[in-house]
Design an enzyme around this catalytic site. Structure first.
Site, short mmCIF file in Angstrom:
data_model
loop_
_atom_site.label_atom_id
_atom_site.label_comp_id
_atom_site.label_asym_id
_atom_site.label_seq_id
_atom_site.Cartn_x
_atom_site.Cartn_y
_atom_site.Cartn_z
N ASP A 4 42.67 16.33 8.45
CA ASP A 4 42.72 17.79 8.47
C ASP A 4 43.75 18.23 9.50
O ASP A 4 44.07 17.48 10.43
CB ASP A 4 41.37 18.39 8.84
CG ASP A 4 41.10 18.30 10.34
OD1 ASP A 4 41.22 19.32 11.03
OD2 ASP A 4 40.81 17.18 10.83
N ASP A 50 33.42 20.57 12.37
CA ASP A 50 33.66 19.96 13.66
C ASP A 50 32.50 20.33 14.58
O ASP A 50 31.81 21.32 14.34
CB ASP A 50 35.00 20.48 14.21
CG ASP A 50 35.46 19.73 15.45
OD1 ASP A 50 34.72 18.84 15.91
OD2 ASP A 50 36.55 20.04 15.94
#
Length: 376
Positions: free
Chosen positions: A271, A92
Site C-alpha cells: 500500500d 493499520d
C-alpha cells in the site's frame, strides 16, 4: 482468512496466490489504495470498484478512532457499512501516525500516549485497546500495534524499540485470541516485523512472528529514510524466515519500481499514498514513465495520459486538458489524476501476477522497472 499459493517460479521469489476473506477474494500480488479516514481521497466507491477494480482498501485506526469515533462506527455497523464498501478492508494499527507525532506522544511499556492533532486531547493506545478499536472498525485484516523507528535509528534505539514491539505483540495477540468480531464475520490479525536496517534484529523479529502462526505477516519500518538498497536487503532477509504459506504485506511502499522489486523478493501485498498524493500534485504514472503535468511541454499534447493504458480516463481526457485543469486549480484535475494513478498501480500488479503465472515475470520486471522510472 485463507491464503492459497497458486504459482512460484524458479528464477525469482515472486509468487501468485489468492487471499479469501468473508468480504471477497484478493488475488496476489495486490496493491491496496489508502483510504485513511474511510475514503480514498477524491475517489468514489463505485470508481474504486468499477474503474480501478480495487480488491481491498485501507483505513487508519488512529484517524478513524479520533473522527468519526468509535460510537458512530459501531452504530453504523462498522466501516464497511459506513463508507459503502463491500469488499475487504485492512486497517493499520495507527502506530505509525502516533509515532510520527514526535513531540506530541510518549512511549511507555503500557502503550503510547499521544495528543490528538485535531483538538489536542490526550489519548492512550495500548496493544489490547487497539485490538478493541479495530474490532469496532470491523476491518477484515487488523494490524498489531508496533513502534516504527526512523530508518536512521542507531542500533541501541532499534533494539530497544523492537523489544517493546514484541512485548506489545504478545499482549495484542492474546487480546485478539480472546475476542471475536462484532459484525458476524471473521477478522484476521497481522503482526509486524520491525528491526530497522539491522539484519540480526530483523531476523529475530521475523522468527518471533513466524512462530506465532498468524494468518498473515507484515514488514514495517521500511521506506522511512533508509537507502533503497537497504530496504530491498531487509525484505530478502525477512522473507527467508516468514512462512511461505501465509501472505506477506510490505507496509507503505511505494513507487512502481519499489513494488516490482518487492514482488520479485516474495511480497504479496503493498500500500502507499503515492498514487493519490502525487496525482493531486500533477504527477502521472504510466507504463512508459512519469509525467509532471505542470510542465509546459504538455500544454498542447492531446494524446491520452497513457497510450493503451489501463484507466478509462485515458480515453476521455488528454494530457493537455488535464494540465489545463491543474493550472486552473480545478478539483476535477486531482480526481482524474488520482483515478488514473490508482488504475495504473492495480494494472501493474495484475500484469505482474499474469507474468508470474506465465513464468516470465523476471524478464518482464527488468524491462518494466526501466520504463516506470523514466521521466517523460
Amino acid at each position: 482468512m485463507d491464503f492459497r499459493l497458486e504459482k512460484t517460479i524458479s528464477d525469482s521469489n515472486a509468487r501468485a496466490g489468492v487471499i479469501t476473506t468473508d468480504h471477497g477474494e484478493i488475488p496476489t500480488p495486490i496493491f491496496m489504495p489508502v483510504g485513511t479516514v474511510g475514503s480514498v481521497k477524491a475517489v468514489h466507491a463505485h470508481e474504486l470498484r468499477d474503474d480501478i477494480n480495487a480488491k481491498i482498501i485501507l483505513g487508519n485506526t488512529y484517524h478513524l478512532y479520533l473522527r468519526p469515533g468509535l460510537e458512530i462506527l459501531h452504530k453504523a455497523g462498522g466501516l464497511h457499512k459506513f463508507n459503502s464498501w463491500d469488499r475487504p478492508i485492512l486497517t493499520d494499527s495507527g502506530g505509525f501516525q502516533v509515532f510520527s507525532l514526535a513531540s506530541n506522544r510518549k512511549l511507555h511499556e503500557e502503550g503510547a500516549w499521544f495528543r490528538s492533532h485535531i483538538d489536542g486531547s490526550k489519548h492512550l493506545f495500548t496493544p489490547e485497546g487497539v485490538v478493541d478499536i479495530e474490532r469496532v472498525i470491523g476491518a477484515d485484516i487488523m494490524m498489531a500495534l508496533d513502534e516504527c523507528p526512523p530508518g536512521t535509528a542507531d542500533y541501541d534505539y532499534a533494539k530497544n524499540s523492537l523489544g517493546l514491539t514484541l512485548r506489545w505483540l504478545k499482549r495484542g495477540w492474546k487480546r485478539y485470541q480472546e475476542t471475536e468480531g462484532l459484525y458476524g464475520y471473521r477478522q484476521a490479525y497481522f503482526p509486524i516485523v520491525q528491526g530497522c536496517v539491522y539484519p540480526d534484529l530483523r531476523r529475530e523479529s521475523a522468527k518471533f512472528i513466524a512462530d506465532l502462526g498468524a494468518d498473515g505477516n507484515a514488514i514495517g519500518g521500511l521506506a522511512v529514510g533508509e537507502p533503497t538498497e537497504k530496504m530491498y536487503e531487509m525484505i530478502e532477509i525477512v522473507n527467508e524466515i516468514l512462512p511461505t504459506d501465509k501472505p506477506r504485506y510490505l507496509m507503505g511502499v511505494g513507487t512502481p519500481a519499489n513494488i516490482l522489486e518487492a514482488i520479485d523478493r516474495g511480497v504479496d501485498m503493498m500500500d502507499c499514498v503515492m498514487p493519490t498524493r502525487n496525482g493531486r500534485n500533477g504527477m502521472i504514472f504510466t507504463r512508459h514513465g512519469i509525467i509532471n503535468l505542470k510542465n509546459k511541454k504538455w500544454a498542447d499534447d492531446f494524446s491520452p495520459l497513457d497510450e493503451g493504458g489501463p484507466s478509462i480516463v485515458d480515453h476521455e481526457y488528454s494530457r493537455a486538458y488535464l494540465r489545463h485543469l491543474f493550472v486552473s486549480h480545478e478539483i476535477l484535475g486531482m480526481q482524474i489524476a488520482s483515478i488514473h494513478n490508482l488504475a495504473f498501480y492495480l494494472w501493474l500488479v495484475t500484469e505482474a501476477r499474469n507474468h508470474i503465472l506465465a513464468g516470465d515475470f523476471k524478464a518482464w520486471k527488468e524491462e518494466m522497472v526501466v520504463n516506470v522510472t523514466r521521466r517523460l
